[in-house]
Design an enzyme around this catalytic site. Structure first.
Site, PDB file in Angstrom:
ATOM      1  N   GLY A  99      -4.530  -4.597   8.457  1.00  0.00           N
ATOM      2  CA  GLY A  99      -5.061  -5.526   7.459  1.00  0.00           C
ATOM      3  C   GLY A  99      -6.199  -4.920   6.669  1.00  0.00           C
ATOM      4  O   GLY A  99      -6.845  -3.960   7.110  1.00  0.00           O
ATOM      5  N   THR A 156      -5.102  -2.728  -1.160  1.00  0.00           N
ATOM      6  CA  THR A 156      -5.807  -3.737  -0.360  1.00  0.00           C
ATOM      7  C   THR A 156      -7.025  -3.154   0.338  1.00  0.00           C
ATOM      8  O   THR A 156      -8.116  -3.723   0.296  1.00  0.00           O
ATOM      9  CB  THR A 156      -4.845  -4.334   0.683  1.00  0.00           C
ATOM     10  OG1 THR A 156      -3.725  -4.900   0.004  1.00  0.00           O
ATOM     11  CG2 THR A 156      -5.541  -5.413   1.494  1.00  0.00           C
ATOM     12  N   GLU A 165       6.614  -5.237   6.070  1.00  0.00           N
ATOM     13  CA  GLU A 165       6.890  -4.784   4.711  1.00  0.00           C
ATOM     14  C   GLU A 165       8.311  -5.178   4.308  1.00  0.00           C
ATOM     15  O   GLU A 165       9.140  -5.545   5.144  1.00  0.00           O
ATOM     16  CB  GLU A 165       6.747  -3.255   4.640  1.00  0.00           C
ATOM     17  CG  GLU A 165       5.395  -2.721   5.035  1.00  0.00           C
ATOM     18  CD  GLU A 165       4.313  -3.011   4.008  1.00  0.00           C
ATOM     19  OE1 GLU A 165       4.667  -3.356   2.857  1.00  0.00           O
ATOM     20  OE2 GLU A 165       3.125  -2.910   4.371  1.00  0.00           O
ATOM     21  N   ALA A 197      -9.798   6.919  -8.066  1.00  0.00           N
ATOM     22  CA  ALA A 197      -8.520   7.453  -8.523  1.00  0.00           C
ATOM     23  C   ALA A 197      -7.426   6.421  -8.319  1.00  0.00           C
ATOM     24  O   ALA A 197      -7.239   5.918  -7.207  1.00  0.00           O
ATOM     25  CB  ALA A 197      -8.183   8.740  -7.785  1.00  0.00           C
ATOM     26  N   GLU A 214     -11.058   7.448  11.781  1.00  0.00           N
ATOM     27  CA  GLU A 214     -11.041   6.312  12.706  1.00  0.00           C
ATOM     28  C   GLU A 214      -9.989   5.279  12.318  1.00  0.00           C
ATOM     29  O   GLU A 214      -9.291   4.718  13.174  1.00  0.00           O
ATOM     30  CB  GLU A 214     -12.412   5.639  12.748  1.00  0.00           C
ATOM     31  CG  GLU A 214     -12.510   4.474  13.716  1.00  0.00           C
ATOM     32  CD  GLU A 214     -12.373   4.890  15.167  1.00  0.00           C
ATOM     33  OE1 GLU A 214     -11.388   4.479  15.815  1.00  0.00           O
ATOM     34  OE2 GLU A 214     -13.240   5.618  15.656  1.00  0.00           O
ATOM     35  N   GLY A 228       3.738 -11.805   5.666  1.00  0.00           N
ATOM     36  CA  GLY A 228       3.110 -10.584   5.181  1.00  0.00           C
ATOM     37  C   GLY A 228       2.799  -9.564   6.252  1.00  0.00           C
ATOM     38  O   GLY A 228       2.177  -8.536   5.972  1.00  0.00           O
ATOM     39  N   GLY A 279      -8.535  -0.053  -0.243  1.00  0.00           N
ATOM     40  CA  GLY A 279      -9.460   0.569  -1.183  1.00  0.00           C
ATOM     41  C   GLY A 279     -10.322  -0.441  -1.902  1.00  0.00           C
ATOM     42  O   GLY A 279     -11.536  -0.234  -2.073  1.00  0.00           O
ATOM     43  N   LYS A 316       0.594   7.303  15.491  1.00  0.00           N
ATOM     44  CA  LYS A 316      -0.649   6.992  16.197  1.00  0.00           C
ATOM     45  C   LYS A 316      -0.652   7.597  17.597  1.00  0.00           C
ATOM     46  O   LYS A 316      -1.701   8.056  18.080  1.00  0.00           O
ATOM     47  CB  LYS A 316      -0.835   5.475  16.243  1.00  0.00           C
ATOM     48  CG  LYS A 316      -1.000   4.854  14.861  1.00  0.00           C
ATOM     49  CD  LYS A 316      -0.894   3.346  14.882  1.00  0.00           C
ATOM     50  CE  LYS A 316      -0.993   2.775  13.484  1.00  0.00           C
ATOM     51  NZ  LYS A 316      -0.779   1.314  13.440  1.00  0.00           N
ATOM     52  N   ILE A 339     -10.398  -1.153  15.700  1.00  0.00           N
ATOM     53  CA  ILE A 339     -10.620  -0.849  17.113  1.00  0.00           C
ATOM     54  C   ILE A 339     -11.131   0.592  17.211  1.00  0.00           C
ATOM     55  O   ILE A 339     -10.450   1.518  16.793  1.00  0.00           O
ATOM     56  CB  ILE A 339      -9.326  -1.010  17.923  1.00  0.00           C
ATOM     57  CG1 ILE A 339      -8.771  -2.428  17.767  1.00  0.00           C
ATOM     58  CG2 ILE A 339      -9.568  -0.696  19.392  1.00  0.00           C
ATOM     59  CD1 ILE A 339      -7.415  -2.621  18.415  1.00  0.00           C
TER      60      ILE A 339
END
Length: 444
Positions: free
Chosen positions: A321, A28, A204, A58, A143, A201, A30, A219, A150
């Site tokens: 997302g 999603t 998972e 790749a 980032e 969605g 990439g 994080k 954000i």
């Protein structure tokens, strides 16, 4: 993270020269990175000072049809792609740890700058990656590894680099925030809210990493490392998830003027002798309704930073997302590509402070304890004695009568985590206490 000397800073290719990009992964994120780089090629060329050209993608299966992607760009040999002489910048959006770690170290050691959105990899191996980037004189950007669009990583690495960060607390996982928000606004059970998050969605098929706090802990490790100039890994983060939160917990919190949020909290602790240490933790937290974090709804993320000079700052937006994550990745692509064209490097990692990791038991916190007790005289005195023996005072006590028992909700003043854990264990042993239903920490 690294404090190794920068042995070289490469000169730029020169204005107008193209930057060759290897894109690792075409899920999603990439696919969105590829699309935006091509659709906005002229704009990116102006921002960078030369064209940004994807010269290889790749993928696991190069024979799978991918509309809009020339077949000659696809390869199933990622390592060969990152080693190619025409590649200047490697963008990794694969996920996982071991395989992308090998690829990114290969890229860095070959003198390629790296952009990654891989929070688990950065949380586990930032030291190794940063040292390789330093030795090669190239950039390492990440980032998108924290809260997607954000700009919190850039804020800590650059905007607040002249300040002293005291604490970072935030909602950094959209799935858990969606679940808790649904439980609060609709009265749904945890199971029903999780099912809805899965249907939409947000969650998972296996939601463990989200609901048990592991995603947020990665994080938190990154935020603590950046904010306090000290190496903090995933294993250093105390982690609790939301799977034990009930609809009754949500109702009790609302009645007391709180919302329950899964918070990542990173702070510097100072003991009686003035010695500093770092703590990072993830757990469900009661946030006062008038605090900005309490109003963060649905799948949104927010980071609340408390700094010595800047004061209190909050950064809010989409934390996950394809589009928001691609936005963060592309911001890093522009920054790294500018340096490739014009020369120089972005700020590197710095762990000069080398603060020790605090024992979780030394953290000062407040508890909200919900228990079922015998409805008879002397119960409150017996319970209060347990707190008094460990030097913990009570902020509020609320009782609701039941059928032969009573529901007692106690909120403590600030005390050490170890002492509060001992109190909860002792309460469970009292004859007067029939059950301890929940224990939730308060944000202060």
């Amino acid at each position: 993270m690294s404090t190794a000397p920068q042995t070289s800073i490469r000169s730029g290719k020169g204005p107008g020269e193209a930057v060759g990009i290897a894109l690792l992964g075409f899920g999603t994120v990439g696919a969105e990175v590829f699309r935006l780089l091509n659709e906005n090629a002229d704009a990116f060329a102006h921002r960078i000072g030369g064209p940004a050209e994807v010269r290889g993608v790749a993928v696991h299966n190069k024979n799978k049809l991918r509309p809009g992607v020339p077949a000659e760009l696809l390869t199933d040999d990622a390592e060969a792609l990152v080693r190619r002489d025409d590649i200047d910048l490697v963008v990794e959006v694969i996920g996982g740890i071991d395989y992308p770690r090998h690829l990114l170290l290969t890229a860095l050691n070959a003198g390629k700058s790296v952009v990654t959105a891989n929070k688990a990899l950065v949380a586990a191996h930032a030291d190794e990656l940063a040292e390789s980037a330093d030795r090669a004189g190239v950039d390492l950007y990440f980032e998108a590894a924290v809260a997607a669009a954000i700009p919190v990583v850039g804020m800590l690495r650059r905007s607040l680099a002249g300040d002293q960060i005291r604490r970072i607390s935030g909602i950094v996982n959209g799935t858990t925030n969606f679940i808790l928000d649904a439980m609060e606004t609709t009265g749904a059970s945890y199971e029903d809210a999780l099912a809805e998050a899965t249907r939409l969605g947000y969650a998972e098929a296996d939601p463990t990493a989200d609901v048990e706090g592991h995603d947020a802990a990665s994080k938190a490790a990154i935020l603590a490392s950046l904010g306090f100039y000290t190496r903090v890994t995933f294993d250093d983060v105390h982690c609790e998830g939301i799977s034990q939160i009930t609809a009754d917990d949500i109702k009790a919190a609302n009645k007391a003027g709180y919302s329950i949020k899964l918070l990542a909290i990173c702070e510097v602790l100072i003991d009686e002798s003035g010695k500093k240490s770092v703590n990072a933790r993830v757990h469900p937290t009661l946030v006062p309704k008038d605090h900005p974090l309490a109003s963060v709804s649905k799948s949104y993320n927010a980071i609340f930073v408390e700094a010595e000079a800047a004061g209190s700052l909050m950064f809010y937006g989409n934390g996950a997302g394809g589009n928001p994550t691609a936005s963060a990745v592309l911001g890093d692509v522009v920054g790294a590509s500018r340096n490739i064209v014009h020369g120089g490097r972005a700020p590197g990692e710095n762990t000069y402070a080398h603060l020790p990791i605090a024992d979780f038991g030394e953290v000062l916190t407040c508890y909200h304890i919900d228990m079922e007790v015998a409805d008879r005289a002397g119960v409150l005195a017996a319970i209060s004695e347990v707190f008094a023996q460990r030097g913990v005072s009570l902020r509020t006590v609320r009782q609701e009568n039941g059928n032969g028992t009573a529901r007692l909700i106690v909120v403590t003043h600030s005390a050490r985590e170890a002492a509060l854990e001992e109190i909860v264990a002792k309460l469970g042993d009292l004859d007067e206490v029939k059950a301890v239903h929940s224990v939730i920490r308060l944000h202060s």
